[in-house]
Scaffold this active site. Structure first.
Site, PDB file in Angstrom:
ATOM      1  N   HIS A 168       0.811  -1.248   0.136  1.00 37.30           N
ATOM      2  CA  HIS A 168      -0.059  -0.038  -0.040  1.00 37.30           C
ATOM      3  C   HIS A 168       0.860   1.196  -0.105  1.00 37.30           C
ATOM      4  O   HIS A 168       0.540   2.412  -0.690  1.00 37.30           O
ATOM      5  CB  HIS A 168      -0.764   0.026   1.317  1.00 37.30           C
ATOM      6  CG  HIS A 168      -1.878  -0.990   1.383  1.00 37.30           C
ATOM      7  ND1 HIS A 168      -2.138  -1.602   2.626  1.00 37.30           N
ATOM      8  CD2 HIS A 168      -2.956  -1.580   0.479  1.00 37.30           C
ATOM      9  CE1 HIS A 168      -3.192  -2.722   2.322  1.00 37.30           C
ATOM     10  NE2 HIS A 168      -3.546  -2.254   1.152  1.00 37.30           N
ATOM     11  N   SER A 179      -3.333  -7.395   3.153  1.00 33.95           N
ATOM     12  CA  SER A 179      -3.741  -7.168   4.708  1.00 33.95           C
ATOM     13  C   SER A 179      -3.957  -8.548   5.379  1.00 33.95           C
ATOM     14  O   SER A 179      -3.884  -8.883   6.533  1.00 33.95           O
ATOM     15  CB  SER A 179      -4.619  -6.400   4.730  1.00 33.95           C
ATOM     16  OG  SER A 179      -4.494  -4.792   4.329  1.00 33.95           O
ATOM     17  N   LYS A 234     -17.989  -5.312   5.938  1.00 32.33           N
ATOM     18  CA  LYS A 234     -16.546  -5.718   5.929  1.00 32.33           C
ATOM     19  C   LYS A 234     -16.131  -5.710   7.514  1.00 32.33           C
ATOM     20  O   LYS A 234     -16.044  -4.515   8.147  1.00 32.33           O
ATOM     21  CB  LYS A 234     -15.449  -4.815   5.168  1.00 32.33           C
ATOM     22  CG  LYS A 234     -14.484  -5.636   4.657  1.00 32.33           C
ATOM     23  CD  LYS A 234     -13.693  -4.924   3.543  1.00 32.33           C
ATOM     24  CE  LYS A 234     -12.590  -5.714   2.758  1.00 32.33           C
ATOM     25  NZ  LYS A 234     -11.893  -4.877   1.852  1.00 32.33           N
ATOM     26  N   ARG A 253      -2.376  -6.583  -7.861  1.00 26.22           N
ATOM     27  CA  ARG A 253      -1.047  -7.566  -7.794  1.00 26.22           C
ATOM     28  C   ARG A 253      -1.167  -8.790  -8.531  1.00 26.22           C
ATOM     29  O   ARG A 253       0.155  -9.379  -9.345  1.00 26.22           O
ATOM     30  CB  ARG A 253      -1.290  -8.045  -6.315  1.00 26.22           C
ATOM     31  CG  ARG A 253      -1.020  -7.027  -5.528  1.00 26.22           C
ATOM     32  CD  ARG A 253      -1.433  -7.621  -4.007  1.00 26.22           C
ATOM     33  NE  ARG A 253      -3.066  -8.004  -4.058  1.00 26.22           N
ATOM     34  CZ  ARG A 253      -4.045  -8.189  -3.121  1.00 26.22           C
ATOM     35  NH1 ARG A 253      -3.396  -8.361  -1.738  1.00 26.22           N
ATOM     36  NH2 ARG A 253      -5.230  -8.349  -3.201  1.00 26.22           N
TER      37      ARG A 253
END
Length: 167
Positions: A16, A130, A40, A92
């Protein structure tokens, strides 16, 4: 031109931080948009995440053109509200691209004046998320190479207190 880089950042990773640095070198202003999504389940609350991001920015010299803001709702609507002309997203892998393409296309429909810019993750961060950081930390692994300087201990301390709940 102003851009925003949205995410939950639960917690922030070096991947990040790399995207933030690179976006800051491209745009006049970058708002790291810490999104609150009630659907979430986050380990860190919004204020804890904001503080962690701000401390992480200090570790790279706090670019003057970067600020952290908390938002909720649709990212494109928040981008309009803050005057951002671009939404920055990190990619990614191919699976990220497929998801991000759907989001970017929906955002084009909702905010045709706001562009989405994809920044490709550096190879050393292409596996990093994360979720990976939390899983490793929960199992007493070393996350110091994955998170910004100073964040590892904060993350491990928080997760230590939640270990029974999360496992």
């Amino acid at each position: 031109m102003k851009a925003c880089y949205p995410g939950t950042f639960d917690p922030i990773t070096k991947g990040h931080l790399d995207i933030i640095e690179r976006a800051a070198s491209i745009f006049d202003q970058v708002d790291v948009l810490l999104m609150v999504n009630p659907r979430k389940k986050c380990v860190f609350d919004a204020e804890e995440r904001k503080t962690m991001i701000e401390k992480s920015l200090e570790s790279i010299g706090s670019p003057a053109n970067v600020r952290v803001v908390i938002g909720e709702g649709l990212t494109v609507e928040f981008a309009k509200k803050i005057g951002a002309k671009a939404i920055v997203r990190g990619i990614r892998a191919v699976t990220d691209y497929e998801y991000e393409l759907q989001q970017a296309t929906a955002n084009m429909m909702l905010g045709p004046d706001i562009e989405t810019m994809f920044l490709i993750a550096k190879p050393e961060y292409s596996f990093l998320s994360s979720s990976v950081v939390k899983e490793i930390a929960l199992n007493d692994g070393d996350i110091s190479a994955m998170v910004p300087e100073g964040a590892a201990e904060d993350i491990k301390a928080k997760l230590r207190g939640m270990a029974d709940v999360l496992k």
